[in-house]
Design an enzyme around this catalytic site. Structure first.
Site, short mmCIF file in Angstrom:
data_model
loop_
_atom_site.label_atom_id
_atom_site.label_comp_id
_atom_site.label_asym_id
_atom_site.label_seq_id
_atom_site.Cartn_x
_atom_site.Cartn_y
_atom_site.Cartn_z
CB VAL A 152 7.33 2.51 1.91
CG1 VAL A 152 6.16 3.50 1.98
CG2 VAL A 152 7.16 1.59 0.71
CG ASP A 179 0.39 -9.40 -5.66
OD1 ASP A 179 0.12 -10.57 -5.27
OD2 ASP A 179 1.40 -8.78 -5.29
CE LYS A 238 5.70 1.17 -3.37
NZ LYS A 238 4.89 0.17 -4.12
N GLY A 283 8.45 1.02 5.83
CA GLY A 283 8.70 -0.37 5.48
C GLY A 283 9.85 -0.49 4.50
#
Length: 341
Positions: free
Chosen positions: A31, A140, A46, A24
């Site tokens: 990532v 979050d 990441k 991603g």
């Protein structure tokens, strides 16, 4: 110029890891799917963009995510493996989850059945219990931060906004607020005021989305969404998902009570009610403690007007039939109406 733009960006070189592909991309970094060479373990790696890392804020968030995640050890939370910096490149290695995010799953498959939602969210509540007991608030929670592995189990990720008891307070600068569709009212007003009940709101809003095919509040802008979060009554879950059980609708409403004192106070309480629904038992929700639903006040007003109209009509009919104003007559004397025939 066009040719240079079309050239692929070379993968970074991280000592001890072999990068195999991209999982991603985001504004802060990429990532990658990688392998930790020493133990031949697949990982998610990441890596921050160099220009983003130079500003410092994203590095602190990456460090926060790695260190906070390392404090936790639960099968419902993605495991931290390592973090480091090499030639100005900051990276964080974590457990690789073989599966999509819940957001991707919802987009592809649509809303979930109540049974499937219970199977997914009861373990997520257990993971949130573990974090809360360790003094960690995620801040979050949303479908995009829940991965669903090949066995169908949910895994919480991205603790970059997480606030631990011994951490300094964060501010809302630089997008550190959370995600508008799932943020609690108190966190929207003051990000440092978030506690475990804020996570319960966010998990409840995520469960609402899974069952009702949309978040509780929507809008064309962040301001419109936040206005709904702060002031609008929640839509009736039973109207959006007619097959929803009465108890599940009550649980959703308790998760989304605007006053934190009226919500579940700990993820354990939410888990216990979800388990009760699974076992077809009652839940610990008092309807009178819940916020009114969208349109509920108007429906209640209309219902009372209707009841009042019926009562007035019945009373008028009784007066006409009984005629209490008619004078009593002496015994043995027939009324004028009776002798007319």
């Amino acid at each position: 110029m066009a040719a240079s733009l079309s050239q692929p960006v070379p993968w970074p070189e991280i000592p001890g890891y072999r990068i195999e592909g991209v999982l991603g991309r985001g504004s802060a970094g990429v990532v990658y799917r990688a392998v930790q060479v020493a133990v031949d373990r697949p990982v998610a790696l990441k890596v921050l963009h160099a220009d983003v890392a130079a500003r410092g804020r994203s590095v602190r968030r990456l460090q926060r995510e790695a260190r906070t995640t390392a404090r936790l050890a639960h099968p419902g939370i993605v495991t931290a493996i390592d973090m480091g910096e090499c030639a100005g490149t900051w990276w964080y290695a974590m457990e690789l989850v073989d599966g999509p995010s819940l957001a991707e799953k919802l987009q592809r498959e649509g809303p979930m059945s109540e049974r499937d939602a219970l199977r997914l969210f009861i373990p997520l509540c257990e993971a949130l219990e573990h974090a809360a007991d360790a003094g960690v608030i995620h801040r979050d929670l949303k479908p995009g931060n829940i991965l669903v592995d090949s066995s169908g189990r949910g895994r919480i990720v991205d603790l970059g906004l997480a606030l631990a008891e011994d951490d300094p307070s964060l501010t809302a600068q630089g997008g550190m607020l959370g995600t508008p569709h799932y943020i609690s009212p108190e966190q929207a007003r003051n990000p440092t005021a978030a506690d475990v009940r804020s996570d319960i709101w966010s998990l409840g809003a995520t469960l609402f989305h899974c069952l009702c095919a949309r978040p509780p509040f929507a809008g064309e802008s962040v301001a419109a969404i936040l206005s709904g979060v702060l002031y609008a009554p929640i839509p009736d879950p039973a109207e959006l998902a007619p097959k929803l059980s009465r108890n599940m609708a009550l649980v959703l409403r308790k998760c989304l009570a605007r006053d934190p004192a009226r919500r579940y106070q700990h993820p354990r309480e939410l888990r216990e009610d979800l388990e009760s629904i699974r076992e077809r038992r009652g839940v610990s929700v008092e309807r009178r403690s819940l916020d009114p639903l969208a349109g509920e006040r108007e429906r209640t007003r209309t219902r009372w007007i209707a009841v009042g109209s019926v009562a007035a009509g019945v009373g008028l009919a009784a007066l006409i039939v009984l005629r209490p104003w008619r004078a009593s007559e002496p015994a043995g004397v027939e009324s004028v109406a009776s002798v007319a025939f």
